[in-house]
Design a protein around this motif. Structure first.
Motif, PDB file in Angstrom:
ATOM      1  N   PRO A  69      28.153  43.348  32.042  1.00 21.11           N
ATOM      2  CA  PRO A  69      26.850  42.486  31.849  1.00 21.11           C
ATOM      3  C   PRO A  69      27.440  40.967  32.580  1.00 21.11           C
ATOM      4  N   GLY A  70      26.472  40.463  33.340  1.00 24.53           N
ATOM      5  CA  GLY A  70      26.481  39.322  34.113  1.00 24.53           C
ATOM      6  C   GLY A  70      26.906  39.431  35.661  1.00 24.53           C
ATOM      7  N   ASP A  71      27.294  40.610  35.760  1.00 25.37           N
ATOM      8  CA  ASP A  71      27.739  40.991  37.318  1.00 25.37           C
ATOM      9  C   ASP A  71      26.501  41.389  38.083  1.00 25.37           C
ATOM     10  N   GLU A  72      26.509  41.153  39.470  1.00 25.78           N
ATOM     11  CA  GLU A  72      25.309  41.738  40.089  1.00 25.78           C
ATOM     12  C   GLU A  72      25.945  42.500  41.188  1.00 25.78           C
ATOM     13  N   ALA A  92      25.062  45.848  34.099  1.00 32.35           N
ATOM     14  CA  ALA A  92      25.050  44.909  35.205  1.00 32.35           C
ATOM     15  C   ALA A  92      23.696  44.821  35.739  1.00 32.35           C
ATOM     16  N   THR A  93      23.493  43.834  36.515  1.00 36.51           N
ATOM     17  CA  THR A  93      22.345  43.538  37.154  1.00 36.51           C
ATOM     18  C   THR A  93      22.149  44.182  38.454  1.00 36.51           C
ATOM     19  N   ARG A 118      27.574  35.578  41.609  1.00 38.84           N
ATOM     20  CA  ARG A 118      27.724  36.671  40.739  1.00 38.84           C
ATOM     21  C   ARG A 118      27.771  38.088  41.088  1.00 38.84           C
ATOM     22  N   THR A 119      27.811  38.210  42.425  1.00 38.45           N
ATOM     23  CA  THR A 119      27.960  39.569  42.974  1.00 38.45           C
ATOM     24  C   THR A 119      29.212  39.931  42.886  1.00 38.45           C
ATOM     25  N   LYS A 120      29.626  41.105  42.258  1.00 37.50           N
ATOM     26  CA  LYS A 120      31.007  41.752  42.130  1.00 37.50           C
ATOM     27  C   LYS A 120      31.308  42.792  43.141  1.00 37.50           C
ATOM     28  N   ARG A 323      17.073  43.547  34.075  1.00 37.90           N
ATOM     29  CA  ARG A 323      18.409  43.341  34.672  1.00 37.90           C
ATOM     30  C   ARG A 323      18.399  44.120  36.174  1.00 37.90           C
TER      31      ARG A 323
END
Ligand SMILES: Cc1ncc(COP(=O)(O)O)c(C=O)c1O
Length: 368
Positions: A69-72, A92-93, A118-120, A323
């Motif tokens: 969660p929170g990662d794109e 994740a998104t 936020r992109t992982k 998301r």
């Protein structure tokens, strides 16, 4: 009827499966390990981990990289939904960008524009077996500190600048579904050169077990799941891997014949292979007008054809998902979704079959 695909199931495959059944060792075991070794040797990567599907392999990859969660995660719009499903599954998104029409692969410029703090990671797809421009992807990933998980569902056997797909991304995942020319019925295999990630994924797919000399010393080191590939299924892939060069060369040869038979016809556009790449020709695709009508008419003429794949932005699953961020209008992906036609391609396809298929396709195009 000329089918779209025909899995390579020979007496040699049947004998190996029967030998496994006779052994009584039906769960994951030595045959799965032999199969993993074959894939590792073929790709020339350090680790190959068999799993239950490409989808579970992609999920494993995201979990191994700590995505949540929170990662794109950026994916292309034109792909099988599994590429994006796994992002939602880990919480994740999913960020969806357009493709390049010529190669049907992710639009690298759109991808870079979609990066946020936020992109992982990114999940580019070597769609239909067309390798990606890894130089470009690696540059983007390095600049923005991103991990690359390659959805190579269709790309076992493809290569780029002389190295096999499976050596470029942090983690690459192949499908072994029967539409793929190396199949285990259902299954997937993960390739990586990162030993720590390989160890984590190998453990997680096996209930979180650590490596132990015997059962008494077994430790469950982490919460895990069961994505193991049984010996029975691995036996099919193991025998097919012995013949992968022959099978791949045959696909390349048949695709070349299709290109020659279709070349010079303004009604047909043949997508391009990535520069410096060798396409594994998982599917032979062309762009045509009135594609759906052509599928119907060719079926009536005894030829099974299919669409290419799907547009994520047209699927309710992603429209309803809060998301999920769809970046732009996706005109190229929409074009591919509406115009891509997949022609039959399998080992035993004959020259006569190909002449019939292409003549029929050209006739349909002329009469529409
Ligand atoms: C691009 C892509 N990704 C993922 C998948 C899912 O593969 P599997 O059925 O092995 O889970 C497919 C299936 O065809 C695919 O084409």
């Amino acid at each position: 009827m000329i089918p779209l695909i025909k899995p390579y199931i020979t007496q040699e495959v049947k004998d190996k499966v029967c030998a496994v059944l006779d052994s009584g060792y039906l769960t994951e075991g030595p045959v799965t390990q032999e199969f993993e070794q074959c894939v590792r040797d073929y790709i020339g990567c350090k680790h190959a981990i068999a799993v239950t599907s490409c989808t579970t392999g992609l999920e494993l990859a995201l979990r191994a990289l700590g995505v949540g969660p929170g990662d794109e995660i950026i994916v292309p719009d034109y792909t099988y939904p599994a590429t994006a499903d796994v992002v939602s599954i880990v919480g994740a998104t999913v960020v969806i960008v357009d493709i390049i029409r010529d190669t049907m692969l992710i639009d690298y410029a759109a991808l870079e524009k979609a990066v946020t703090p936020r992109t992982k990671a990114i999940i580019p797809v070597s769609l239909f077996g067309n390798p990606l421009d890894y130089d470009r992807l690696k540059k983007i990933a390095a600049q923005h500190n991103l991990k690359i998980i390659e959805d190579a569902a269709c790309a076992l056997g493809a290569s780029y600048q002389g190295a096999k797909v499976g050596n470029f991304a942090d983690i690459t995942v192949f499908s072994l579904h029967p539409r793929k020319f190396i199949t285990t019925g259902e299954g997937g295999i993960i390739a990586t050169n990162d030993s720590a990630l390989a160890e984590w994924m190998g453990s997680y797919k096996h209930f979180g077990m650590g490596i132990a000399p015997d059962r008494l010393a077994t430790q469950f080191e982490r919460i895990g799941t069961n994505y193991k590939l049984s010996n029975v299924l691995a036996a099919i892939g193991f025998v097919q891997m012995r013949h992968i060069n022959k099978l791949l060369n045959q696909r390349i040869k048949l695709s070349g014949a299709y290109c020659e038979l279709l070349m010079g016809n303004a009604e047909i556009i043949i997508p391009q292979t990535t520069h410096n790449g060798i396409h594994s020709r998982q599917s032979f695709c062309v762009y045509v007008k009135d594609r759906d009508l052509i599928i119907k008419k060719m079926r009536e003429a005894g030829v099974e054809t299919q669409i290419g794949t799907y547009c994520l932005h047209k699927q309710k699953a992603f429209l309803r998902n809060d998301r999920c961020r769809i970046v732009g209008e996706m005109p190229e992906s929409k074009y591919a979704f509406e115009n891509c036609l997949t022609l039959p391609l399998f080992d035993e396809l004959t020259e006569e079959n190909q002449k019939y298929i292409t003549a029929n396709l050209l006739n349909q195009l002329k009469s529409n």
